[in-house]
Design a protein around this motif. Structure first.
Motif, PDB file in Angstrom:
ATOM      1  N   VAL A  10       0.853  -1.183   0.000  1.00 39.42           N
ATOM      2  CA  VAL A  10       0.000   0.000   0.000  1.00 39.42           C
ATOM      3  C   VAL A  10       0.889   1.233   0.000  1.00 39.42           C
ATOM      4  O   VAL A  10       1.812   1.344   0.814  1.00 39.42           O
ATOM      5  N   ARG A  11       0.596   2.159  -0.905  1.00 42.82           N
ATOM      6  CA  ARG A  11       1.320   3.431  -0.950  1.00 42.82           C
ATOM      7  C   ARG A  11       0.299   4.548  -0.784  1.00 42.82           C
ATOM      8  O   ARG A  11      -0.608   4.697  -1.592  1.00 42.82           O
ATOM      9  N   LEU A  12       0.458   5.312   0.273  1.00 40.26           N
ATOM     10  CA  LEU A  12      -0.471   6.389   0.602  1.00 40.26           C
ATOM     11  C   LEU A  12       0.214   7.722   0.315  1.00 40.26           C
ATOM     12  O   LEU A  12       1.067   8.170   1.062  1.00 40.26           O
ATOM     13  N   ALA A  63     -10.173   3.243   8.228  1.00 41.09           N
ATOM     14  CA  ALA A  63     -10.563   2.445   7.063  1.00 41.09           C
ATOM     15  C   ALA A  63      -9.358   1.680   6.503  1.00 41.09           C
ATOM     16  O   ALA A  63      -9.474   0.504   6.136  1.00 41.09           O
ATOM     17  N   TRP A  64      -8.187   2.327   6.470  1.00 47.01           N
ATOM     18  CA  TRP A  64      -6.981   1.632   6.000  1.00 47.01           C
ATOM     19  C   TRP A  64      -6.592   0.529   6.977  1.00 47.01           C
ATOM     20  O   TRP A  64      -6.167  -0.552   6.566  1.00 47.01           O
ATOM     21  N   ASP A 106       0.961 -10.789   3.491  1.00 43.88           N
ATOM     22  CA  ASP A 106       1.880  -9.832   4.098  1.00 43.88           C
ATOM     23  C   ASP A 106       1.453  -8.448   3.625  1.00 43.88           C
ATOM     24  O   ASP A 106       1.176  -8.250   2.433  1.00 43.88           O
ATOM     25  N   VAL A 107       1.406  -7.492   4.539  1.00 41.99           N
ATOM     26  CA  VAL A 107       0.951  -6.142   4.201  1.00 41.99           C
ATOM     27  C   VAL A 107       2.051  -5.151   4.549  1.00 41.99           C
ATOM     28  O   VAL A 107       2.518  -5.104   5.688  1.00 41.99           O
ATOM     29  N   LEU A 108       2.459  -4.381   3.556  1.00 47.76           N
ATOM     30  CA  LEU A 108       3.430  -3.306   3.744  1.00 47.76           C
ATOM     31  C   LEU A 108       2.749  -1.998   3.381  1.00 47.76           C
ATOM     32  O   LEU A 108       2.096  -1.910   2.335  1.00 47.76           O
ATOM     33  N   VAL A 109       2.893  -0.993   4.237  1.00 48.95           N
ATOM     34  CA  VAL A 109       2.282   0.311   3.982  1.00 48.95           C
ATOM     35  C   VAL A 109       3.379   1.363   3.986  1.00 48.95           C
ATOM     36  O   VAL A 109       4.182   1.435   4.925  1.00 48.95           O
ATOM     37  N   TYR A 110       3.395   2.164   2.933  1.00 45.13           N
ATOM     38  CA  TYR A 110       4.379   3.237   2.787  1.00 45.13           C
ATOM     39  C   TYR A 110       3.629   4.558   2.639  1.00 45.13           C
ATOM     40  O   TYR A 110       2.784   4.692   1.757  1.00 45.13           O
ATOM     41  N   PHE A 111       3.921   5.502   3.501  1.00 46.08           N
ATOM     42  CA  PHE A 111       3.331   6.833   3.407  1.00 46.08           C
ATOM     43  C   PHE A 111       4.273   7.731   2.617  1.00 46.08           C
ATOM     44  O   PHE A 111       5.433   7.910   2.991  1.00 46.08           O
ATOM     45  N   HIS A 155       3.679  11.153  11.011  1.00 45.86           N
ATOM     46  CA  HIS A 155       2.534  11.242  11.929  1.00 45.86           C
ATOM     47  C   HIS A 155       1.443  10.248  11.539  1.00 45.86           C
ATOM     48  O   HIS A 155       0.884   9.552  12.393  1.00 45.86           O
ATOM     49  N   ASP A 156       1.161  10.187  10.244  1.00 42.51           N
ATOM     50  CA  ASP A 156       0.132   9.261   9.775  1.00 42.51           C
ATOM     51  C   ASP A 156       0.575   7.811   9.947  1.00 42.51           C
ATOM     52  O   ASP A 156      -0.234   6.950  10.296  1.00 42.51           O
ATOM     53  N   ALA A 157       1.847   7.536   9.717  1.00 42.93           N
ATOM     54  CA  ALA A 157       2.351   6.169   9.891  1.00 42.93           C
ATOM     55  C   ALA A 157       2.209   5.716  11.343  1.00 42.93           C
ATOM     56  O   ALA A 157       1.756   4.598  11.616  1.00 42.93           O
ATOM     57  N   LEU A 158       2.561   6.584  12.268  1.00 44.46           N
ATOM     58  CA  LEU A 158       2.418   6.235  13.692  1.00 44.46           C
ATOM     59  C   LEU A 158       0.953   6.040  14.077  1.00 44.46           C
ATOM     60  O   LEU A 158       0.619   5.118  14.828  1.00 44.46           O
TER      61      LEU A 158
END
Length: 110
Positions: A50-52, A70-71, A84-89, A99-102
């Motif tokens: 996921v790339r936000l 929701a995310w 496996d879920v990876l999220v990158y802001f 801030h959003d990642a935390l």
């Protein structure tokens, strides 16, 4: 090594494209691009990347609590599917990314 592709054209909504990615074990990136480009919420492998990039302004805007919730729900669902879920802001132009990642991490701890 794992591979992921972040398409930015509506033509990638084609099930044949999804099947081709799955056949070659390439994850389709789920990216929020502030409505500028389409978002494809299709899991083609056991990896969901996921790339936000910003919810309302590309690379600049932060994510409101409801959007982060929701995310988090999506992430929980993908994990429950065994992915496996990876999220990158990448909404870093105005310093929102950390801030959003935390905030998302806190929601994922439950």
């Amino acid at each position: 090594m794992r591979h992921a592709l972040e398409p930015r054209h509506a033509s990638w909504a084609d099930p044949e494209a999804h099947a081709l990615l799955a056949e070659h074990d390439v994850a389709m990136v789920v990216s929020d691009l502030a409505g500028r480009y389409p978002m494809f919420e299709v899991a083609t492998t056991d990896l969901v990347y996921v790339r936000l990039h910003g919810h309302t302004r590309l690379y600049r805007s932060g994510y409101e609590p409801a959007s982060l919730e929701a995310w988090a729900q999506r992430c929980h669902r993908w994990r429950a599917e065994g992915r496996d879920v990876l999220v990158y802001f990448d909404n870093s132009a105005e310093g929102r990314a950390p801030h959003d990642a935390l905030a998302l991490m806190r929601r994922l701890e439950t």
